[in-house]
Design an enzyme around this catalytic site. Structure first.
Site, mmCIF file in Angstrom:
data_model
loop_
_atom_site.group_PDB
_atom_site.id
_atom_site.type_symbol
_atom_site.label_atom_id
_atom_site.label_comp_id
_atom_site.label_asym_id
_atom_site.label_seq_id
_atom_site.Cartn_x
_atom_site.Cartn_y
_atom_site.Cartn_z
ATOM 1 N N ARG A 88 -1.647 -2.382 3.075
ATOM 2 C CA ARG A 88 -2.805 -2.728 2.250
ATOM 3 C C ARG A 88 -4.082 -2.777 3.065
ATOM 4 O O ARG A 88 -5.140 -3.046 2.519
ATOM 5 C CB ARG A 88 -2.560 -4.095 1.634
ATOM 6 N N ARG A 161 3.503 -14.154 -13.398
ATOM 7 C CA ARG A 161 3.061 -14.472 -12.045
ATOM 8 C C ARG A 161 1.841 -15.392 -12.065
ATOM 9 O O ARG A 161 0.950 -15.231 -12.897
ATOM 10 C CB ARG A 161 2.705 -13.185 -11.306
ATOM 11 N N ARG A 172 -8.494 -9.747 -6.857
ATOM 12 C CA ARG A 172 -7.522 -8.791 -6.282
ATOM 13 C C ARG A 172 -8.096 -7.377 -6.295
ATOM 14 O O ARG A 172 -7.866 -6.595 -5.374
ATOM 15 C CB ARG A 172 -6.198 -8.867 -7.059
HETATM 16 P P1 AMP Z 1 1.487 -7.634 -5.266
HETATM 17 O O1 AMP Z 1 2.754 -8.156 -5.856
HETATM 18 O O2 AMP Z 1 1.668 -6.386 -4.468
HETATM 19 O O3 AMP Z 1 0.378 -7.514 -6.291
HETATM 20 O O4 AMP Z 1 1.003 -8.738 -4.223
HETATM 21 C C1 AMP Z 1 0.673 -10.049 -4.634
HETATM 22 C C2 AMP Z 1 -0.123 -10.741 -3.539
HETATM 23 O O5 AMP Z 1 0.663 -10.839 -2.356
HETATM 24 C C3 AMP Z 1 -1.394 -10.036 -3.106
HETATM 25 O O6 AMP Z 1 -2.504 -10.339 -3.938
HETATM 26 C C4 AMP Z 1 -1.580 -10.579 -1.689
HETATM 27 O O7 AMP Z 1 -2.080 -11.909 -1.700
HETATM 28 C C5 AMP Z 1 -0.149 -10.631 -1.199
HETATM 29 N N1 AMP Z 1 0.280 -9.367 -0.574
HETATM 30 C C6 AMP Z 1 1.244 -8.514 -1.003
HETATM 31 N N2 AMP Z 1 1.372 -7.472 -0.172
HETATM 32 C C7 AMP Z 1 0.460 -7.661 0.806
HETATM 33 C C8 AMP Z 1 0.081 -6.917 1.954
HETATM 34 N N3 AMP Z 1 0.687 -5.748 2.266
HETATM 35 N N4 AMP Z 1 -0.897 -7.413 2.748
HETATM 36 C C9 AMP Z 1 -1.504 -8.573 2.464
HETATM 37 N N5 AMP Z 1 -1.212 -9.320 1.389
HETATM 38 C C10 AMP Z 1 -0.237 -8.879 0.560
#
Ligand code: AMP
Length: 214
Positions: A88, A161, A172
């Site tokens: 990311r 979530r 986000r």
């Molecule tokens: P997601 O389920 O991919 O939308 O991730 C939910 C949250 O987890 C994100 O908004 C970040 O706070 C954290 N997160 C997930 N993957 C990453 C990553 N590769 N780097 C940093 N934070 C992450």
């Protein structure tokens, strides 16, 4: 075969990863799922990550890189993985490159599922999953066939979530544009980058991905 799915939150990366897993014998490595599991377990990592995730910001590179490094050593990843929500940041992408070399793996594809900001809020705020099997649903686009009963496992409990609310979604998206979008030119320069239109129907997007993966 190892691949990265890129694109904004709510763009369909997780949904598509689940659909590709079976056909190609791959495992989905979602850092978001792994971090949510850490939060739920109350581990040290989970305690650190929770406030950052609730604020819609990115967890530190060190934490997610260590999680992925560890996870890639498990035998079930041998046949290939779909990175979903990782990398990311450019620092994570560089760490992944180094890790892949070290582990004797190769990133075959980096595929961007492109969706503009406008539909994202509605997509994210309406989504929910089965608490038992994790099957994904949406208030407007994909209700279970029988109300309140999971199509896949018959479960009757569903979860939303904590960060899937309108306010956090905007944060986000800001994080995506500021920190993750720079990955697109990073992978474009490598030659393994592909683009699919993520505004199409779920099944259409899967077909477009299958055209790329063969
Ligand atoms: P997601 O389920 O991919 O939308 O991730 C939910 C949250 O987890 C994100 O908004 C970040 O706070 C954290 N997160 C997930 N993957 C990453 C990553 N590769 N780097 C940093 N934070 C992450």
């Amino acid at each position: 075969m190892d691949l990265v799915l890129l694109g904004p939150p709510g763009g369909g990366k997780g949904t598509q990863a689940k659909r590709l897993m079976e056909k190609y014998g791959l495992v989905q490595l979602s850092t978001g799922d792994m971090l949510r599991a850490a939060v739920a377990s109350g581990s040290a990592v989970g305690k650190k990550a929770k406030a950052v995730m609730d604020a819609g910001q990115l967890v530190s590179d060190d934490i997610v890189i260590a999680i992925i490094d560890d996870r890639l050593d498990a035998p079930d990843t041998k046949n290939g993985v779909i990175f979903d929500g990782f990398p990311r940041t450019v620092a994570q992408a560089e760490a992944l490159d180094a890790m892949m070399v070290r582990k004797g793996r190769k990133l075959d594809y980096a595929i961007e599922i492109r969706v503009p900001d406008e539909p994202i809020v509605e997509r994210i705020t309406g989504r929910f999953t089965c608490a038992k099997c994790g099957a994904g649903y949406h208030d407007k686009f994909q209700q279970p066939k029988a109300a309140g009963v999971c199509d896949s496992c018959g479960g009757t409990e569903f979860i939303r979530r904590a960060d899937d609310n309108a306010e956090t979604v905007h944060k986000r998206l800001d994080a995506y544009h500021a920190q993750t979008a720079p990955l697109l030119p990073y992978y474009q320069a490598k030659g393994n980058y592909h683009l699919v239109d993520g505004t199409k129907d779920i099944a259409e997007v899967t077909k477009d991905l299958e055209k790329i993966l063969g």
